[in-house]
Motif scaffolding. Structure first.
Motif, PDB file in Angstrom:
ATOM      1  N   ALA A 176     -15.407  24.714   8.548  1.00 33.89           N
ATOM      2  CA  ALA A 176     -16.153  25.186   9.546  1.00 33.89           C
ATOM      3  C   ALA A 176     -15.416  25.467  10.873  1.00 33.89           C
ATOM      4  CB  ALA A 176     -17.067  24.132   9.709  1.00 33.89           C
ATOM      5  N   PRO A 177     -15.457  26.545  11.370  1.00 30.73           N
ATOM      6  CA  PRO A 177     -16.506  27.513  11.286  1.00 30.73           C
ATOM      7  C   PRO A 177     -16.128  28.471  10.459  1.00 30.73           C
ATOM      8  CG  PRO A 177     -15.769  27.737  13.534  1.00 30.73           C
ATOM      9  CD  PRO A 177     -14.611  26.677  12.872  1.00 30.73           C
ATOM     10  N   GLY A 178     -15.576  28.310   9.265  1.00 27.85           N
ATOM     11  CA  GLY A 178     -14.965  29.358   8.452  1.00 27.85           C
ATOM     12  C   GLY A 178     -16.068  30.373   8.024  1.00 27.85           C
ATOM     13  N   THR A 179     -17.321  30.293   8.109  1.00 32.68           N
ATOM     14  CA  THR A 179     -18.156  31.092   7.859  1.00 32.68           C
ATOM     15  C   THR A 179     -18.761  31.852   9.023  1.00 32.68           C
ATOM     16  OG1 THR A 179     -19.945  29.478   7.926  1.00 32.68           O
ATOM     17  CG2 THR A 179     -19.037  30.045   5.712  1.00 32.68           C
ATOM     18  N   GLY A 180     -19.753  31.657   9.515  1.00 31.78           N
ATOM     19  CA  GLY A 180     -20.407  32.205  10.790  1.00 31.78           C
ATOM     20  C   GLY A 180     -21.652  31.542  11.259  1.00 31.78           C
ATOM     21  N   ASN A 181     -22.265  32.426  12.086  1.00 29.76           N
ATOM     22  CA  ASN A 181     -23.387  32.055  12.707  1.00 29.76           C
ATOM     23  C   ASN A 181     -24.196  33.236  13.098  1.00 29.76           C
ATOM     24  OD1 ASN A 181     -24.999  29.805  13.838  1.00 29.76           O
ATOM     25  ND2 ASN A 181     -24.529  30.772  15.652  1.00 29.76           N
ATOM     26  N   TRP A 182     -25.735  32.974  13.123  1.00 28.58           N
ATOM     27  CA  TRP A 182     -26.477  33.900  13.767  1.00 28.58           C
ATOM     28  C   TRP A 182     -27.349  33.434  14.759  1.00 28.58           C
ATOM     29  CZ3 TRP A 182     -27.146  39.180  12.911  1.00 28.58           C
ATOM     30  CH2 TRP A 182     -26.459  39.865  11.774  1.00 28.58           C
ATOM     31  N   ASP A 183     -27.486  34.168  16.078  1.00 26.14           N
ATOM     32  CA  ASP A 183     -28.393  33.722  16.972  1.00 26.14           C
ATOM     33  C   ASP A 183     -29.406  34.876  17.473  1.00 26.14           C
ATOM     34  OD1 ASP A 183     -27.203  31.232  17.286  1.00 26.14           O
ATOM     35  OD2 ASP A 183     -25.991  31.867  18.713  1.00 26.14           O
ATOM     36  N   ALA A 184     -30.528  34.831  17.716  1.00 24.79           N
ATOM     37  CA  ALA A 184     -31.548  35.919  18.098  1.00 24.79           C
ATOM     38  C   ALA A 184     -32.211  35.561  19.366  1.00 24.79           C
ATOM     39  CB  ALA A 184     -32.325  36.247  16.972  1.00 24.79           C
ATOM     40  N   THR A 185     -32.737  36.536  20.055  1.00 18.05           N
ATOM     41  CA  THR A 185     -33.576  36.525  21.214  1.00 18.05           C
ATOM     42  C   THR A 185     -34.614  37.596  21.222  1.00 18.05           C
ATOM     43  OG1 THR A 185     -31.346  35.507  22.725  1.00 18.05           O
ATOM     44  CG2 THR A 185     -33.440  36.212  23.598  1.00 18.05           C
ATOM     45  N   LEU A 186     -35.777  37.148  21.528  1.00 15.01           N
ATOM     46  CA  LEU A 186     -36.718  38.230  21.808  1.00 15.01           C
ATOM     47  C   LEU A 186     -37.473  37.847  23.149  1.00 15.01           C
ATOM     48  CD1 LEU A 186     -38.579  40.197  19.905  1.00 15.01           C
ATOM     49  CD2 LEU A 186     -40.190  38.359  19.493  1.00 15.01           C
ATOM     50  N   ILE A 187     -37.284  39.002  23.833  1.00 17.20           N
ATOM     51  CA  ILE A 187     -37.772  39.321  25.046  1.00 17.20           C
ATOM     52  C   ILE A 187     -38.942  40.281  25.613  1.00 17.20           C
ATOM     53  CG2 ILE A 187     -36.899  39.676  27.680  1.00 17.20           C
ATOM     54  CD1 ILE A 187     -34.223  38.881  26.538  1.00 17.20           C
ATOM     55  N   LYS A 188     -39.664  39.836  26.521  1.00 13.93           N
ATOM     56  CA  LYS A 188     -40.874  40.799  26.653  1.00 13.93           C
ATOM     57  C   LYS A 188     -41.123  40.560  28.339  1.00 13.93           C
ATOM     58  CE  LYS A 188     -45.804  41.933  26.532  1.00 13.93           C
ATOM     59  NZ  LYS A 188     -45.624  43.575  26.204  1.00 13.93           N
ATOM     60  N   THR A 189     -41.176  41.804  28.966  1.00 12.59           N
ATOM     61  CA  THR A 189     -41.323  41.615  30.278  1.00 12.59           C
ATOM     62  C   THR A 189     -42.744  42.486  30.724  1.00 12.59           C
ATOM     63  OG1 THR A 189     -38.920  41.753  30.774  1.00 12.59           O
ATOM     64  CG2 THR A 189     -40.426  42.318  32.656  1.00 12.59           C
ATOM     65  N   VAL A 190     -43.465  42.062  31.713  1.00 11.33           N
ATOM     66  CA  VAL A 190     -44.547  42.432  32.140  1.00 11.33           C
ATOM     67  C   VAL A 190     -44.920  42.676  33.493  1.00 11.33           C
ATOM     68  CG1 VAL A 190     -47.251  42.043  31.989  1.00 11.33           C
ATOM     69  CG2 VAL A 190     -45.770  41.361  29.892  1.00 11.33           C
TER      70      VAL A 190
END
Length: 247
Positions: A176-190
């Protein structure tokens, strides 16, 4: 020494990608910064032979790839799908999804033994390499947590001897961290009013819920030599938030 490449592409439908790749080689002597995973060197094995300390650094990562992307989802007013949603446009329109990932090699391991040369001022004592015996074990990382390193690949040396194991072993790299990682974001603006906007944000860290294993025990002779006994990341985390902006 390194070679870096960057590729960025913007599409007309709200899709954007940014990718980078780094190929590198990091060399140093006896002392250096510890790796993010905890590998470090307390000092030279033989202060009269500093040339033998020259080699790969504990922060050496030969390959690192990153990818970031964002996409304006095609739903709601003015979009390809559900463009006549009318009042439902507040719920389904103007969403943007972003994600970032990285994959890289692990860090070189420092194989040592119980220091029997400390009485003469040696900071560390390393074992000898057994020729023809691989220090790497086979199988998936998950199946190797109790045997990441083959102890038969090394032989402990006696007092007043210096082993030929290098300072940083590039045939063995920390998981570690010899593999990887995923992060995600969901955004909405009104848009609430002409000068007032409300933004909703949902963030997910470690999307795939993969563990980042810590380094194995690298002290030959220890009862847990070669075993991975902990990790140093957190499980998948979801965070929701919002803010109102006045202009």
């Amino acid at each position: 020494n390194s070679l870096a490449a960057r590729v960025e592409r913007r599409f007309s439908n709200g899709l954007t990608f940014l990718s980078t790749y780094t190929w590198s080689r990091n060399l140093d002597g006896s002392y250096e910064t510890s790796s993010p995973s905890g590998g470090s060197n307390s000092g030279p094995q033989n202060i009269y032979d500093l040339k033998s300390e020259r080699g790969r650094s504990f922060i050496d990562v030969p390959n690192r790839f990153t990818l970031a992307g964002s996409y304006v989802l095609p739903f709601g007013k003015g979009k390809r799908l559900l463009s006549n949603a009318e009042r439902w446009n507040y719920a389904i329109g103007d969403w943007q999804l972003s994600a970032v990932t990285y994959y890289e090699n692990g860090f070189p391991l420092d194989i040592t033994q119980n220091n029997r040369n400390g009485l003469i001022g040696a900071a560390v004592q390393r074992p000898n390499i057994n020729p023809g015996v691989s220090a790497k074990t086979s199988g998936s990382l998950y199946s190797r947590v109790n045997g990441f390193i083959n102890p038969n690949a090394f032989t402990a040396v006696n007092e007043f001897q210096f082993g030929n194991e290098p300072k940083a072993d590039t045939t063995l790299r920390g998981p570690a961290p010899g593999t990887g990682n995923w992060d995600a974001t969901l955004i909405k603006t009104v848009a609430i009013k002409d000068r007032v906007n409300f933004a909703f944000r949902a963030e997910v860290q470690n999307v795939l819920n993969h563990p980042w294993f810590a380094l194995p025990n690298t002290t030959l002779g220890s009862s847990t030599f070669g075993q991975i006994t902990s990790d140093y990341n957190t499980p998948r985390q979801i965070q929701l938030g919002g803010h109102i902006a006045f202009y």
